[in-house]
Design an enzyme around this catalytic site. Structure first.
Site, PDB file in Angstrom:
ATOM      1  N   PHE A  40     -14.584 -75.245 117.825  1.00 16.10           N
ATOM      2  CA  PHE A  40     -14.870 -76.140 118.936  1.00 16.10           C
ATOM      3  C   PHE A  40     -16.356 -76.182 119.252  1.00 16.10           C
ATOM      4  CE2 PHE A  40     -10.396 -75.344 119.801  1.00 16.10           C
ATOM      5  CZ  PHE A  40      -9.948 -76.533 120.355  1.00 16.10           C
ATOM      6  N   ASP A  41     -16.899 -77.374 119.376  1.00 19.33           N
ATOM      7  CA  ASP A  41     -18.181 -77.544 120.040  1.00 19.33           C
ATOM      8  C   ASP A  41     -17.956 -77.145 121.497  1.00 19.33           C
ATOM      9  OD1 ASP A  41     -20.842 -78.557 120.616  1.00 19.33           O
ATOM     10  OD2 ASP A  41     -19.842 -80.312 121.468  1.00 19.33           O
ATOM     11  N   PHE A  42     -19.038 -76.978 122.266  1.00 19.54           N
ATOM     12  CA  PHE A  42     -18.855 -76.573 123.668  1.00 19.54           C
ATOM     13  C   PHE A  42     -19.166 -77.705 124.642  1.00 19.54           C
ATOM     14  CE2 PHE A  42     -19.795 -74.507 127.677  1.00 19.54           C
ATOM     15  CZ  PHE A  42     -18.680 -73.667 127.812  1.00 19.54           C
ATOM     16  N   ASP A  43     -20.447 -78.094 124.740  1.00 22.03           N
ATOM     17  CA  ASP A  43     -20.830 -79.160 125.668  1.00 22.03           C
ATOM     18  C   ASP A  43     -20.172 -80.470 125.257  1.00 22.03           C
ATOM     19  OD1 ASP A  43     -22.500 -77.390 127.008  1.00 22.03           O
ATOM     20  OD2 ASP A  43     -24.284 -77.965 125.890  1.00 22.03           O
TER      21      ASP A  43
END
Length: 223
Positions: free
Chosen positions: A16-19
Site C-alpha cells: 500500500f502507498d500511504f498518502d
C-alpha cells in the site's frame, strides 16, 4: 472497478502507498507546504494547486514546481518538516473502510506492507495513531539510508522486506505508485479516491482501477 488489461493471480503480498491510499493527509501536507514556501516569500492562494506535493518526494517537488536550487530545496524540505513533524502529521484522517480492509487481508493470510516516499518515522507514527500498525509486516518509507523515490522504497520492500514481486500487488493513487510497480513487474491497483486521476493511473499502466475502498477490497480479495 475496471480491469485495464493484464491479469493477476495469487497476490500474497499487498503493498500500500500511504498518502492518498491509506490516509487523507492533504490538510497537513498543504499547510506545511504553505509554511515552507512563505519562508521564501512565496504565497499560494489556491490550496488545490498544492495537492501536487502529495505523492512525489518533497525535494523533487520544490525543484520541479518552483525551480528551487539544490540548496533552496534542501532548506525548503527542512522548513516543511519543521511544521509537518510537529503539527501537520496530525492534520489527517484514515480513509473510511481501510481498517476493515486491512484486517480482512490479514485474516486471509496476506502479507501487508507500506511502500511510500513519505518519511518512514511519520508513517509509523500515523499507523500507531490509527491503531492499524499491527496489520503491517513491513514499512518501507523514505529515509537517508533507503532513499526518497518510490523506486527506492520499493526496492527496500523487496530486498529487505522480502516482498515477492511475482506474488505482489501494489495499491496506490498516483502515477508514481503504478510506474514503480511496473518497474519491478508487480501488478497494480490504481485508486481514484486519493489524489491522482483516472487518466493519470491509466496512462501509467495500472492493471486495475478502483473508485472506492470497497472496490479495492473486491479486487484484492479476488487476486
Amino acid at each position: 472497478m475496471r480491469f485495464t488489461g493484464r491479469s493477476a493471480m495469487n497476490r500474497e503480498y499487498v503493498l500500500f502507498d500511504f498518502d492518498g491510499t491509506v490516509s487523507d493527509t492533504s490538510e497537513g501536507i498543504i499547510n506545511s507546504a504553505i509554511y515552507a514556501l512563505e519562508k521564501f516569500g512565496i504565497t499560494c492562494d489556491d490550496r488545490r494547486a498544492l495537492c501536487r506535493f502529495i505523492g512525489p518526494p518533497l525535494y523533487d517537488s520544490f525543484v520541479e514546481f518552483y525551480g528551487f536550487s539544490d540548496e533552496m530545496s534542501r532548506a525548503a524540505v527542512g522548513f516543511f518538516r519543521e511544521r509537518y513533524n510537529t503539527v501537520g502529521i496530525y492534520e489527517s484522517r484514515m480513509y473510511d473502510g481501510i481498517d476493515v480492509l486491512l484486517h480482512k487481508l490479514k485474516d486471509c493470510g496476506r502479507h501487508i506492507m507500506i511502500v511510500s516516499s513519505k518519511a518512514e518515522e511519520c508513517i509509523k507514527e500515523l499507523l500507531r495513531l490509527y491503531n492499524i500498525a499491527d496489520c503491517f509486516e513491513f514499512v518501507a518509507g523514505a529515509s537517508d539510508d533507503v532513499g526518497r523515490t518510490k523506486e527506492d522504497v520499493m526496492r527496500y520492500a523487496v530486498d529487505v522486506g522480502g516482498a515477492d514481486v511475482s506474488k505482489a500487488v501494489m495499491v496506490g493513487d498516483t502515477k508514481y505508485d503504478i510506474k514503480a510497480a511496473r518497474l519491478f513487474e508487480i501488478k497494480s491497483v490504481g485508486v481514484t479516491y486519493g489524489f491522482g486521476t483516472v487518466r493519470e493511473l491509466e496512462d501509467a499502466g495500472a492493471d486495475y482501477i478502483a473508485d472506492s475502498v470497497a472496490e479495492t477490497e473486491k479486487i484484492i480479495l479476488k487476486l
